[in-house]
Design a protein around this motif. Structure first.
Motif, PDB file in Angstrom:
ATOM      1  N   GLY A   1       3.513   4.471   7.305  1.00 23.59           N
ATOM      2  CA  GLY A   1       2.791   3.157   7.288  1.00 23.59           C
ATOM      3  C   GLY A   1       4.042   2.209   7.934  1.00 23.59           C
ATOM      4  O   GLY A   1       3.834   1.405   8.770  1.00 23.59           O
ATOM      5  N   TYR A   2       5.280   2.422   7.347  1.00 25.80           N
ATOM      6  CA  TYR A   2       6.190   1.543   7.736  1.00 25.80           C
ATOM      7  C   TYR A   2       6.889   1.944   9.039  1.00 25.80           C
ATOM      8  O   TYR A   2       7.262   0.962  10.064  1.00 25.80           O
ATOM      9  CB  TYR A   2       7.458   1.627   6.694  1.00 25.80           C
ATOM     10  CG  TYR A   2       8.399   0.658   7.047  1.00 25.80           C
ATOM     11  CD1 TYR A   2       8.060  -0.854   6.676  1.00 25.80           C
ATOM     12  CD2 TYR A   2       9.613   0.789   7.708  1.00 25.80           C
ATOM     13  CE1 TYR A   2       8.987  -1.877   6.745  1.00 25.80           C
ATOM     14  CE2 TYR A   2      10.539  -0.560   7.955  1.00 25.80           C
ATOM     15  CZ  TYR A   2       9.858  -1.669   7.439  1.00 25.80           C
ATOM     16  OH  TYR A   2      10.709  -2.904   7.891  1.00 25.80           O
ATOM     17  N   ALA A   3       6.724   3.160   9.504  1.00 25.83           N
ATOM     18  CA  ALA A   3       7.116   3.673  10.621  1.00 25.83           C
ATOM     19  C   ALA A   3       6.140   3.035  11.694  1.00 25.83           C
ATOM     20  O   ALA A   3       6.780   2.184  13.038  1.00 25.83           O
ATOM     21  CB  ALA A   3       7.111   4.904  10.923  1.00 25.83           C
ATOM     22  N   ALA A   4       5.083   2.995  11.458  1.00 29.70           N
ATOM     23  CA  ALA A   4       3.946   2.295  12.304  1.00 29.70           C
ATOM     24  C   ALA A   4       4.266   0.719  12.687  1.00 29.70           C
ATOM     25  O   ALA A   4       4.030   0.257  13.625  1.00 29.70           O
ATOM     26  CB  ALA A   4       2.356   2.624  11.789  1.00 29.70           C
TER      27      ALA A   4
ATOM     28  N   VAL B   1       5.283  -2.433   0.492  1.00 32.53           N
ATOM     29  CA  VAL B   1       5.135  -3.077   1.830  1.00 32.53           C
ATOM     30  C   VAL B   1       3.355  -2.861   2.095  1.00 32.53           C
ATOM     31  O   VAL B   1       2.872  -1.961   2.144  1.00 32.53           O
ATOM     32  CB  VAL B   1       5.759  -2.257   2.800  1.00 32.53           C
ATOM     33  CG1 VAL B   1       5.615  -2.773   4.169  1.00 32.53           C
ATOM     34  CG2 VAL B   1       7.585  -2.166   2.406  1.00 32.53           C
ATOM     35  N   ASP B   2       3.080  -4.236   2.499  1.00 25.66           N
ATOM     36  CA  ASP B   2       1.761  -4.160   3.117  1.00 25.66           C
ATOM     37  C   ASP B   2       1.664  -3.332   4.425  1.00 25.66           C
ATOM     38  O   ASP B   2       2.312  -3.800   5.399  1.00 25.66           O
ATOM     39  CB  ASP B   2       1.419  -5.680   3.240  1.00 25.66           C
ATOM     40  CG  ASP B   2      -0.131  -5.916   3.858  1.00 25.66           C
ATOM     41  OD1 ASP B   2      -0.746  -4.996   3.877  1.00 25.66           O
ATOM     42  OD2 ASP B   2      -0.371  -7.037   4.189  1.00 25.66           O
ATOM     43  N   ILE B   3       0.888  -2.386   4.460  1.00 16.11           N
ATOM     44  CA  ILE B   3       0.582  -1.439   5.406  1.00 16.11           C
ATOM     45  C   ILE B   3      -0.959  -1.729   6.118  1.00 16.11           C
ATOM     46  O   ILE B   3      -1.215  -0.857   6.857  1.00 16.11           O
ATOM     47  CB  ILE B   3       0.962  -0.207   5.337  1.00 16.11           C
ATOM     48  CG1 ILE B   3       0.398   0.594   4.557  1.00 16.11           C
ATOM     49  CG2 ILE B   3       2.450   0.069   5.200  1.00 16.11           C
ATOM     50  CD1 ILE B   3       0.352   2.186   4.233  1.00 16.11           C
TER      51      ILE B   3
ATOM     52  N   ALA C   1      -0.736  -0.093   0.891  1.00 19.17           N
ATOM     53  CA  ALA C   1       0.776  -0.566   0.878  1.00 19.17           C
ATOM     54  C   ALA C   1       1.456   0.857   0.516  1.00 19.17           C
ATOM     55  O   ALA C   1       0.993   1.720   0.326  1.00 19.17           O
ATOM     56  CB  ALA C   1       0.880  -1.355  -0.570  1.00 19.17           C
ATOM     57  N   GLU C   2       3.013   0.870   0.791  1.00 18.94           N
ATOM     58  CA  GLU C   2       3.479   1.775   0.555  1.00 18.94           C
ATOM     59  C   GLU C   2       4.850   1.445  -0.678  1.00 18.94           C
ATOM     60  O   GLU C   2       5.110   0.143  -0.212  1.00 18.94           O
ATOM     61  CB  GLU C   2       4.304   2.345   1.718  1.00 18.94           C
ATOM     62  CG  GLU C   2       3.378   3.320   2.472  1.00 18.94           C
ATOM     63  CD  GLU C   2       3.909   3.802   3.892  1.00 18.94           C
ATOM     64  OE1 GLU C   2       3.447   4.653   4.729  1.00 18.94           O
ATOM     65  OE2 GLU C   2       5.113   3.343   4.417  1.00 18.94           O
ATOM     66  N   ALA C   3       5.202   2.194  -1.524  1.00 14.52           N
ATOM     67  CA  ALA C   3       6.250   1.873  -2.333  1.00 14.52           C
ATOM     68  C   ALA C   3       7.432   2.334  -1.812  1.00 14.52           C
ATOM     69  O   ALA C   3       7.623   3.317  -1.570  1.00 14.52           O
ATOM     70  CB  ALA C   3       5.728   2.231  -3.689  1.00 14.52           C
ATOM     71  N   TYR C   4       8.438   1.517  -2.180  1.00 14.12           N
ATOM     72  CA  TYR C   4      10.032   1.793  -1.914  1.00 14.12           C
ATOM     73  C   TYR C   4      10.880   1.562  -2.874  1.00 14.12           C
ATOM     74  O   TYR C   4      10.565   0.314  -3.872  1.00 14.12           O
ATOM     75  CB  TYR C   4      10.403   1.162  -0.461  1.00 14.12           C
ATOM     76  CG  TYR C   4       9.803   1.768   0.692  1.00 14.12           C
ATOM     77  CD1 TYR C   4      10.090   2.915   1.254  1.00 14.12           C
ATOM     78  CD2 TYR C   4       8.532   1.029   0.904  1.00 14.12           C
ATOM     79  CE1 TYR C   4       9.544   3.440   2.425  1.00 14.12           C
ATOM     80  CE2 TYR C   4       7.775   1.808   2.297  1.00 14.12           C
ATOM     81  CZ  TYR C   4       8.258   2.969   2.751  1.00 14.12           C
ATOM     82  OH  TYR C   4       7.550   3.505   3.913  1.00 14.12           O
ATOM     83  N   GLN C   5      11.950   2.365  -3.103  1.00 16.77           N
ATOM     84  CA  GLN C   5      12.939   1.942  -4.145  1.00 16.77           C
ATOM     85  C   GLN C   5      14.231   1.562  -3.323  1.00 16.77           C
ATOM     86  O   GLN C   5      14.803   2.248  -2.602  1.00 16.77           O
ATOM     87  CB  GLN C   5      13.041   3.146  -5.153  1.00 16.77           C
ATOM     88  CG  GLN C   5      14.114   3.034  -6.273  1.00 16.77           C
ATOM     89  CD  GLN C   5      14.077   4.057  -7.200  1.00 16.77           C
ATOM     90  OE1 GLN C   5      13.787   5.363  -6.868  1.00 16.77           O
ATOM     91  NE2 GLN C   5      14.212   3.896  -8.502  1.00 16.77           N
ATOM     92  N   ARG C   6      14.881   0.388  -3.839  1.00 19.61           N
ATOM     93  CA  ARG C   6      16.402   0.162  -3.215  1.00 19.61           C
ATOM     94  C   ARG C   6      17.464   0.833  -3.662  1.00 19.61           C
ATOM     95  O   ARG C   6      17.434   0.957  -4.897  1.00 19.61           O
ATOM     96  CB  ARG C   6      16.544  -1.482  -3.456  1.00 19.61           C
ATOM     97  CG  ARG C   6      15.890  -2.365  -2.633  1.00 19.61           C
ATOM     98  CD  ARG C   6      16.229  -3.906  -3.002  1.00 19.61           C
ATOM     99  NE  ARG C   6      15.214  -4.584  -2.337  1.00 19.61           N
ATOM    100  CZ  ARG C   6      15.417  -5.157  -1.073  1.00 19.61           C
ATOM    101  NH1 ARG C   6      16.381  -4.606  -0.271  1.00 19.61           N
ATOM    102  NH2 ARG C   6      14.385  -5.758  -0.501  1.00 19.61           N
TER     103      ARG C   6
ATOM    104  N   ALA D   1       6.544  -7.328   0.021  1.00 18.27           N
ATOM    105  CA  ALA D   1       7.201  -7.473   1.430  1.00 18.27           C
ATOM    106  C   ALA D   1       6.588  -6.808   2.644  1.00 18.27           C
ATOM    107  O   ALA D   1       5.961  -6.029   2.505  1.00 18.27           O
ATOM    108  CB  ALA D   1       8.705  -7.080   1.325  1.00 18.27           C
ATOM    109  N   GLY D   2       6.883  -7.439   3.823  1.00 16.41           N
ATOM    110  CA  GLY D   2       6.431  -7.239   4.856  1.00 16.41           C
ATOM    111  C   GLY D   2       7.409  -6.443   5.787  1.00 16.41           C
ATOM    112  O   GLY D   2       6.872  -5.302   6.436  1.00 16.41           O
ATOM    113  N   VAL D   3       8.452  -6.473   5.444  1.00 20.04           N
ATOM    114  CA  VAL D   3       9.748  -5.852   6.132  1.00 20.04           C
ATOM    115  C   VAL D   3      10.687  -5.441   5.169  1.00 20.04           C
ATOM    116  O   VAL D   3      10.870  -6.148   4.132  1.00 20.04           O
ATOM    117  CB  VAL D   3      10.264  -6.805   7.131  1.00 20.04           C
ATOM    118  CG1 VAL D   3      11.545  -6.193   7.927  1.00 20.04           C
ATOM    119  CG2 VAL D   3       9.231  -7.272   8.454  1.00 20.04           C
ATOM    120  N   LEU D   4      11.240  -4.300   5.307  1.00 23.70           N
ATOM    121  CA  LEU D   4      12.357  -3.595   4.471  1.00 23.70           C
ATOM    122  C   LEU D   4      13.474  -4.145   4.963  1.00 23.70           C
ATOM    123  O   LEU D   4      14.022  -3.876   6.087  1.00 23.70           O
ATOM    124  CB  LEU D   4      12.162  -1.985   4.403  1.00 23.70           C
ATOM    125  CG  LEU D   4      10.930  -1.385   3.973  1.00 23.70           C
ATOM    126  CD1 LEU D   4      10.957   0.113   4.083  1.00 23.70           C
ATOM    127  CD2 LEU D   4      10.943  -1.718   2.266  1.00 23.70           C
TER     128      LEU D   4
END
Lengths: 239, 239, 239, 239, 239, 239
Positions: free
Chosen positions: D22-25, D175-177, D224-229, F235-238
């Motif tokens: 999703g984020y790639a797109a 992230v909203d996808i 959405a997709e989830a990410y960890q910093r 968020a919308g952008v990482l």
């Protein structure tokens, strides 16, 4: 355990100065002795200014070595360079491991000082710590081949990384370095290209000094260094 | 910080004996002094044999108090009972908190010994530790009303719970109690109904003694107690 | 999953005896079978007495092998030696990894027993665990070349290290080994040079037995071994 | 930092699709660009169906490559294959590390997406993350030899593993996808042999969408997709 | 321990249905018995639709009670309401604690099911767990006044929170609920105002079922519930 | 979420200035608004100089209030005092909790700033954070009685404690406060008795500024404040 020398295992040429220079100076001053082992010169990862000035690899290494030697001299410490290469520091180099084991056996340290267990800004630092911890274990084994006898179980302390809150570093010991702080400052000033760090680490020493007082230390403490224990302390009095 | 007395905050009447009796005896022997505060008698939670024998609440409390007094005497320690009730120990009792603050101010301890931060088998233990830690902070405040002056920042040590691996207990300090172990054993034997624990804690002291040697302690150590630090140590030598 | 054999991955020749000997004996007795894989003989790191007596490397290895074979025999277990070398156990040796994968595929274990995830006193132990966990994953892959078919997903258990509170070991399962404890003791006594450990691990088994009863186990339990799960259990009843 | 391309480091050929497609797109659609680096094809570890059908190693690799290329195309991403081998992915391969460093320098990513720090079901995943994190550090060093200039400090995000609660994965960013979910679904459908995962990851995206709304996101978010910093965010507004 | 009833401590009226309804149905079906204790009706915190419709506090409580009773009946479970109030659930209410202790003593559960240890979205949930864990300890004490005899040491399991990765929930046990899933679904459908959760928890049960198979469970498992242990398991076979 | 006001929950009168003054000033300057709630005046725990000068309780409270009002004014923030008492701050005071809920509902913050989760030097700090987090949850519930409507799910950020490495504080966000640093300094200088802290927090802001640049922030950043997230970011952008 406290009468013998301290051994400081530094991933790169300058690490020991900023992070453990005060303790090295203390050990030297009281006659116990301080020995530094630099696994690399930090030639790739911590020498940006030299590379920008057009230096070659050999020139970079020579420059870092000269600085580190000057700093060690200022502290009263002996220094050895294993030149294993940095960025990355090799993870599984049998020769490097053996050199470290032999050095530990030869020095017979009363305490070993190593990097933090994690550092998201520098992979060489935790790797150097891992190498040092394993080398200490190998140095304890009768069956590990060496001309030197085995060592006992010297305590190990992690010195403070640049960003402790990102590296899982929580201070267990605050060491009063007030009486040798001028020596540490002089050693730091041997690192020519990093003037901004002279003040940074002076300020850090001052903050650790305040914390030492706040945690029950003598009110005369003005500068301190923070350390994290790896093994339990053996003590007679809880203090 | 090491010249003054030790203060041990015990949730129930017997906790201080098993977990910190050796250190209490050491402090008493070297003249520093040992003070125990029992928040409760452990009348509900740790007196099964007495209840089974048909004792009343007051009889149970009196019996536990007598045992604890005898054990404290054997150790050379002074003991105070706050009788706050157990199972559950109250979480937010202003009177209990104030009594604890005043006791800390009156004793002016060089070190405070408390329970572990967690214990899935006994909710009173971590609660007693939380109370003691907060009382120490209140005792440091100029604005907290008291006839006694404020205290400094004495170090705090958690003593070893019955099942350390279930309670987040990791030893930071191993204290040699070889020279007073006979005194600790005598104090333990004041706990009439718990004979099986006499050997259990003798064996534990022996294991901690072996670990002390293995971690670089003197080879003559035969018995030890384990402690976990809450605050950083302030030290002159890394050892 | 419980009908098949257990596979125990031991860094050195004796580890499996102290830490999982009871479960091996249980598995053998009920006909499920017990297989031990020793990655090394522990020739350098855990054979101090032999080195002090002047033995050569080959003599040390032979002696450790003989003891381990005797202990395995006492337990009713089969044993395989991969002779990968210890102190340090190699971290990234493709041949060792493949040998371990093939052994897991050949045995098709119902459960795999491995070392703890950390051990500040012995770097080989967590490394052996890491190797075993990865080999199990490779053994599950259709694409990994082998004459044996892939395995399913046998549960993995970490056995108890020598100092659990220093190694991040928290018991998830206590296994009753009362009925085979004499067999475990006999196996331990095959380790000639380590008499002090016979009693240490007998005492540990007794303490774990007490904890098993305290955690709801049968009151007849007298000896137990502790294990930590790596993966969730699949169960029909919560007990 | 947000205007440049995203670089996704994928242990195997398909990982980037399920976890960060999703984020790639999104990055492709807004013109920032998306680059994928596959360290291996997942030929051994994640191609069971192909092996069962009798394919050779080269056929498996070709098939996985073709799928991954189709998925990348669907997402609008560029893709590079380093063909380092999987199960196990090599831990200390200097050529692989250098290829990764050079790729990071060439792409100059505004953000780097990597695997989780742990995964008890797949050792290649955390290893790929460790390689990517170290390569980013090397890419920052003036002294690391390259035809490309050094990079700055792009933020790093871990994408969600298959079983987050087993892998130490805790979402820091959702992230909203929603606007590109159809594209992600199309990319997922390029993975022929894994139809059951199409719905699984559609459902996961839906759940993460609900959580985004529950955590204060726009009510129109559906996927959405989830990410960890890995590193702290630098921000102007706390939101 | 597995023959007796299960006791489920639910902070609000509906929690037990979504999180432990399958296990309650299993226990009921095999004749062991299932008992639910609702500490509150969830009248303030989990009844938004009723409040929006203009219901009074008493009407909200009655409605939630009716739903919970219907769900319990569908599962075959007995249910008790302590009506302690929610949002916030009281932390230190001696009457509530005593009611819980007496209920545990009366039921004599073979297992106790409680909420997770943390929940950043709902402070009542971890507080209910803390109350239940302490009540179980009090119920074990001879000295705690009651008409019922003390209990032994039943195991405790945390049921899965709504967002496990935010609540420190890591599954230790996956329970196959395939045979009773229709019953759980029927119980969920008693919660009129929360239709969206019916599918959510059906989908969760399916995912946990897949994980059960992936972790070595029977291939016929289609639905499962996840649980986290508080105390070590006592077992005869490692499986 | 970023257009509305920020709400800062401060245990004592001065906490908000040192720890979140920069962000308050930023929010005020951009017109979003900044609201401070002081749970107590810090009259007992953080007013040593006033007590030493012989002030009465009421005088101490008035003095702390005046300073806090001046600092808030300098920052452009509104301030409310709940006067709940400190050392100890009450843990379970229904009136305090309700006042906090009502304040949150009235302000409708776009973000809430709270203390760290732990602080071994000050028990009021984590307690204030716990109260604020629970009040936010209550403020979200339809059933919680109030004249104000419920709030949504504003993000929560922990501000930096005095000794981050002792308080489990790990920065997740670094906020650039360069443009308002003079305002923060002016607010700090309203705290008459704590001159030594003016420079301490100036220096801390400088260090956090350097870290912001090092973590990819704009090179013009000179001062920053660090924050830790409680909930995932949407968020919308990482970046």
């Amino acid at each position: 355990m406290s009468d013998g020398p301290v051994l400081i295992v530094s991933a790169h040429a300058a690490d020991f100065v900023w992070r453990a220079g005060g303790y090295a100076a203390l050990a030297a001053r009281r006659g116990a002795g301080a020995h530094v082992v630099c696994l690399s010169y930090g030639e790739r990862g911590e020498s940006a200014a030299l590379w920008k000035s057009g230096a070659t690899l050999e020139q970079v290494k020579a420059a870092r070595r000269a600085e580190a030697e000057a700093a060690a001299k200022a502290l009263g410490a002996q220094i050895t360079f294993l030149d294993a290469g940095d960025y990355p520091l090799p993870r599984a180099d049998a020769g490097l491991m053996d050199a470290l084991v032999q050095r530990i056996r030869a020095v017979r340290p009363a305490a070993i000082l190593v990097h933090s267990a994690a550092d998201p800004y520098n992979a060489d630092h935790p790797r150097a710590a891992e190498l040092a911890l394993e080398a200490r274990i190998l140095a304890q084994a009768e069956g590990y081949p060496s001309e030197h006898p085995i060592i006992g179980a010297p305590p190990v302390f992690r010195f403070e990384p640049h960003q402790p809150e990102m590296c899982g570093f929580q201070p267990d010991v605050l060491v009063d370095i007030t009486e040798v702080f001028d020596v540490k400052r002089a050693a730091m000033e041997c690192m020519n290209a990093q003037e901004h760090l002279w003040d940074y680490y002076t300020e850090l020493a001052r903050r650790r000094g305040v914390q030492a007082v706040r945690n029950g230390g003598d009110r005369a403490i003005r500068y301190a260094e923070a350390y994290q224990r790896v093994y339990p302390q053996v003590a007679g009095v809880l203090a």
